[in-house]
Design a protein around this motif. Structure first.
Motif, PDB file in Angstrom:
ATOM      1  N   LEU A   3       0.815  -1.155  -0.067  1.00 28.03           N
ATOM      2  CA  LEU A   3      -0.005   0.076   0.011  1.00 28.03           C
ATOM      3  C   LEU A   3       0.915   1.225   0.060  1.00 28.03           C
ATOM      4  CD1 LEU A   3      -2.933   1.467   0.278  1.00 28.03           C
ATOM      5  CD2 LEU A   3      -2.460   1.276   2.734  1.00 28.03           C
ATOM      6  N   LYS A   4       0.641   2.051  -0.994  1.00 18.72           N
ATOM      7  CA  LYS A   4       1.387   3.283  -0.944  1.00 18.72           C
ATOM      8  C   LYS A   4       0.294   4.459  -0.803  1.00 18.72           C
ATOM      9  CE  LYS A   4       4.779   1.703  -4.406  1.00 18.72           C
ATOM     10  NZ  LYS A   4       5.505   1.896  -5.823  1.00 18.72           N
ATOM     11  N   ILE A   5       0.707   5.519   0.181  1.00 19.34           N
ATOM     12  CA  ILE A   5       0.037   6.385   0.734  1.00 19.34           C
ATOM     13  C   ILE A   5       0.926   7.858   0.001  1.00 19.34           C
ATOM     14  CG2 ILE A   5      -1.153   7.951   2.206  1.00 19.34           C
ATOM     15  CD1 ILE A   5      -1.275   5.314   3.896  1.00 19.34           C
ATOM     16  N   TYR A   6       0.091   8.326  -0.802  1.00 10.92           N
ATOM     17  CA  TYR A   6       0.673   9.762  -1.405  1.00 10.92           C
ATOM     18  C   TYR A   6       0.006  10.766  -0.522  1.00 10.92           C
ATOM     19  CZ  TYR A   6       2.579   6.788  -5.136  1.00 10.92           C
ATOM     20  OH  TYR A   6       2.877   6.299  -5.839  1.00 10.92           O
ATOM     21  N   ALA A   7       0.804  11.409   0.103  1.00  9.42           N
ATOM     22  CA  ALA A   7       0.325  12.608   1.132  1.00  9.42           C
ATOM     23  C   ALA A   7       1.515  13.638   1.555  1.00  9.42           C
ATOM     24  CB  ALA A   7       0.035  11.836   2.449  1.00  9.42           C
ATOM     25  N   ALA A  16      -5.432  12.222   8.446  1.00  7.90           N
ATOM     26  CA  ALA A  16      -6.331  11.045   8.919  1.00  7.90           C
ATOM     27  C   ALA A  16      -6.137   9.748   8.214  1.00  7.90           C
ATOM     28  CB  ALA A  16      -7.780  11.402   8.258  1.00  7.90           C
ATOM     29  N   ILE A  17      -5.996   9.460   6.980  1.00  5.04           N
ATOM     30  CA  ILE A  17      -5.585   8.173   6.456  1.00  5.04           C
ATOM     31  C   ILE A  17      -4.296   7.772   7.055  1.00  5.04           C
ATOM     32  CG2 ILE A  17      -4.566   7.337   4.396  1.00  5.04           C
ATOM     33  CD1 ILE A  17      -6.576   9.166   2.835  1.00  5.04           C
ATOM     34  N   ILE A  18      -3.368   8.528   7.499  1.00  3.97           N
ATOM     35  CA  ILE A  18      -2.115   8.033   8.299  1.00  3.97           C
ATOM     36  C   ILE A  18      -2.347   7.528   9.495  1.00  3.97           C
ATOM     37  CG2 ILE A  18      -0.105   8.677   9.004  1.00  3.97           C
ATOM     38  CD1 ILE A  18       0.305  10.564   6.574  1.00  3.97           C
ATOM     39  N   ASP A  27       0.406  -1.938   7.029  1.00 10.06           N
ATOM     40  CA  ASP A  27       1.722  -1.712   6.488  1.00 10.06           C
ATOM     41  C   ASP A  27       1.372  -0.745   5.342  1.00 10.06           C
ATOM     42  OD1 ASP A  27       2.985  -2.601   8.481  1.00 10.06           O
ATOM     43  OD2 ASP A  27       3.128  -4.974   7.459  1.00 10.06           O
ATOM     44  N   PHE A  28       2.266   0.486   5.113  1.00 15.56           N
ATOM     45  CA  PHE A  28       2.194   1.160   3.833  1.00 15.56           C
ATOM     46  C   PHE A  28       3.618   1.941   3.844  1.00 15.56           C
ATOM     47  CE2 PHE A  28       1.071   3.929   7.672  1.00 15.56           C
ATOM     48  CZ  PHE A  28       1.548   5.116   7.230  1.00 15.56           C
ATOM     49  N   GLU A 214       1.713  11.926  16.673  1.00 19.48           N
ATOM     50  CA  GLU A 214       3.094  11.812  15.840  1.00 19.48           C
ATOM     51  C   GLU A 214       2.662  12.679  14.419  1.00 19.48           C
ATOM     52  OE1 GLU A 214       5.550  10.428  12.631  1.00 19.48           O
ATOM     53  OE2 GLU A 214       3.617   9.765  12.791  1.00 19.48           O
ATOM     54  N   ALA A 215       1.390  12.179  13.911  1.00 19.09           N
ATOM     55  CA  ALA A 215       0.973  12.788  12.748  1.00 19.09           C
ATOM     56  C   ALA A 215       0.642  14.237  12.769  1.00 19.09           C
ATOM     57  CB  ALA A 215      -0.303  12.154  12.216  1.00 19.09           C
ATOM     58  N   HIS A 216       0.543  14.850  14.070  1.00 20.54           N
ATOM     59  CA  HIS A 216       0.204  16.252  13.951  1.00 20.54           C
ATOM     60  C   HIS A 216       1.535  17.019  14.399  1.00 20.54           C
ATOM     61  CE1 HIS A 216      -4.015  14.866  13.754  1.00 20.54           C
ATOM     62  NE2 HIS A 216      -4.224  16.262  13.377  1.00 20.54           N
TER      63      HIS A 216
END
Length: 242
Positions: A3-7, A16-18, A27-28, A214-216
């Motif tokens: 899975l690749k997340i472009y962000a 939100a997705i992360i 896993d991504f 962590e994301a924020h």
């Protein structure tokens, strides 16, 4: 399949997705699309999302964009995701979908232009528009009131009376977290009166900790730079490299 997340983590739906993936052990590979450098407009990224917006995902040979669609897909495509995120029960799922539909035509239409026209615009080379900011604030305030009176009007701590968070909670909370980039006076003026919203944000944070924090991190670093470098907005190029 990888899975690749472009962000870009300055993007609220990207966060939100992360957070969702990390909270559910998915896993991504995170591929940064730097909005400040206009990488979202590159031919390479537009081959993934022709609309040129983050987030987007690639799962094997499958490409998908629009954050609500991505969250719904991830909740269904990966084993082990708890049912409360996007319930199999169609009536419960429909209620979550109703919140997500409402989000993009109400809360997002208030929060995003308000933040843009009070903080972000100069950093992106755009003029501030006080009239747009004033109208956006009205919609934002109305949306926060509706969250309290409608979506949080239940026995549970989360939206539509749920006892545990759904993808709707994560999406809407990440939207509201964008207000953290404002100066304290503006943030408190808008959010301070909405005690139920503040508690719900905290409950969602705790339910997804430590991934939420962590994301924020980038948001709070950006806030410090914005208000240190220039009262009307910092250089977004430097923020985006944090």
């Amino acid at each position: 399949m990888t899975l690749k997340i472009y962000a870009d983590r300055m993007s609220q739906p990207s966060r939100a997705i992360i957070i969702f993936c990390k909270a559910n052990g998915i896993d991504f590979e995170e591929i940064r699309v730097d909005l400040a450098k206009r990488e979202h407009l590159s031919p390479e990224f537009k081959a993934i999302n022709p609309l040129g917006q983050v987030p987007a995902i690639v799962h094997g040979g499958f490409k998908l964009f629009e954050s609500h669609a991505i969250l719904s897909y991830l909740a269904c495509a990966f084993p082990g995701v708890a049912d409360h995120w996007y319930p199999a029960d169609l009536s419960k799922r429909a209620k979550i979908n109703s919140v997500l539909d409402w989000h993009h035509s109400n809360l997002r239409r208030g929060a995003a232009p308000f933040v843009l026209n009070t903080v972000l615009a100069p950093a992106l080379g755009l003029p501030l528009n006080p009239q747009v900011a004033a109208e956006a604030e009205k919609l934002l305030t109305s949306s926060l009131s509706k969250i309290e009176s409608v979506w949080l009007n239940g026995n549970g701590k989360f939206l539509v009376g749920n006892l545990q968070p759904s993808i709707a909670d994560l999406s809407l909370v990440c939207e509201i977290m964008q207000l953290e980039i404002l100066d304290e006076q503006d943030r408190d003026r808008i959010l301070g009166q909405h005690k139920k919203v503040l508690q719900w944000i905290e409950d969602t944070r705790m339910a997804t900790s430590p991934h939420f924090e962590e994301a924020h991190k980038i948001l709070f670093k950006a806030k410090a730079q914005f208000h240190k470098q220039h009262p009307a907005g910092a250089n977004y190029e430097s923020i985006s490299s944090i």
